[in-house]
Design an enzyme around this catalytic site. Structure first.
Site, PDB file in Angstrom:
ATOM      1  N   HIS A  33    -132.395  -0.013 -27.020  1.00 39.93           N
ATOM      2  CA  HIS A  33    -133.130  -0.576 -25.932  1.00 39.93           C
ATOM      3  C   HIS A  33    -134.227   0.453 -25.617  1.00 39.93           C
ATOM      4  O   HIS A  33    -134.097   1.698 -25.687  1.00 39.93           O
ATOM      5  CB  HIS A  33    -132.205  -0.590 -24.749  1.00 39.93           C
TER       6      HIS A  33
ATOM      7  N   LYS B 259    -134.528   9.710 -20.860  1.00 40.90           N
ATOM      8  CA  LYS B 259    -132.742   9.407 -20.618  1.00 40.90           C
ATOM      9  C   LYS B 259    -132.252  10.858 -20.920  1.00 40.90           C
ATOM     10  O   LYS B 259    -132.761  11.402 -21.950  1.00 40.90           O
ATOM     11  CB  LYS B 259    -132.478   8.494 -21.248  1.00 40.90           C
TER      12      LYS B 259
ATOM     13  N   ASP C 211    -128.596  -8.484 -27.700  1.00 40.70           N
ATOM     14  CA  ASP C 211    -128.841  -7.466 -28.609  1.00 40.70           C
ATOM     15  C   ASP C 211    -128.603  -8.113 -29.927  1.00 40.70           C
ATOM     16  O   ASP C 211    -129.386  -7.783 -31.060  1.00 40.70           O
ATOM     17  CB  ASP C 211    -127.574  -6.236 -28.530  1.00 40.70           C
TER      18      ASP C 211
ATOM     19  N   TYR D 135    -126.205   7.988 -17.778  1.00 41.19           N
ATOM     20  CA  TYR D 135    -127.353   8.546 -18.072  1.00 41.19           C
ATOM     21  C   TYR D 135    -128.464   8.605 -16.977  1.00 41.19           C
ATOM     22  O   TYR D 135    -128.245   7.541 -15.704  1.00 41.19           O
ATOM     23  CB  TYR D 135    -127.929   7.890 -19.126  1.00 41.19           C
TER      24      TYR D 135
END
Length: 186
Positions: free
Chosen positions: A61, A70, A165, A129
């Site tokens: 992603h 991140k 996905d 995250y």
């Protein structure tokens, strides 16, 4: 705290300091001044946590526009974490790194412009995250987790993936205008 560079520019593996005694443990997951000294001089604006069972794979992603840097780490369980450079004007375009992240251990800093994913190898895993931009559904982009051109060596044979996905395109099939670029400094 110890910081290791990786084969991808700006992607850093961080060994956090952990203080333990007979009562338990303490780990500082972020301190703006200390992280800026390590080269992570960003503003985080959103924190996320996911929980996944063994064999669950999430990724690959990214967002563009509205890219998200991140800082990722595991609160319980173990994951194999993957970062892919998807910036067409980068010298490392299409290259990836993978690293194991265990609870109460390392963190990984993923700069803007990279795709990110992970698979749980010992779960359930709680994955946390921090992001440098908020989630923007219109900017969301997914690259197929098992793109043969990337050749990612996932440590699972038959992962559990979401419909989104599973249906993601290969990197070569993504319009280059949808991908981020290396920012030039002028």
């Amino acid at each position: 705290m110890n910081v290791e560079t990786t084969a991808l520019p700006g992607v850093l593996r961080i060994q956090t300091d952990i203080y333990e005694d007979d009562r338990g443990g303490f780990m500082e997951t972020f301190h703006a001044d200390r992280y800026a000294e390590m080269g992570i001089d960003v503003t985080f604006v959103q924190d996320n946590v996911s929980r996944s069972e063994t064999g669950v794979l999430r990724g690959l992603h990214l967002q563009h526009p509205h890219p998200q840097g991140k800082l990722v780490y595991v609160l319980s369980g173990t994951v194999y974490d993957v970062v892919v450079d998807v910036r067409p004007n980068s010298d490392t375009f299409g290259e990836w790194i993978g690293t194991t992240l265990q609870a109460w251990s390392h963190q990984l800093f993923v700069p803007e412009g990279f795709a990110h994913g992970f698979v749980v190898t010992d779960g359930p895993a709680t994955f946390a995250y921090k992001c440098t931009d908020v989630y923007a559904p219109e900017a969301e982009l997914t690259i197929h987790w098992n793109d043969p051109d990337l050749g990612i060596d996932w440590p699972v044979d038959d992962p559990v993936v979401s419909e989104k996905d599973a249906a993601a395109p290969r990197l070569r099939d993504v319009d280059r205008d949808r991908l981020p670029r290396v920012r030039s400094i002028v």
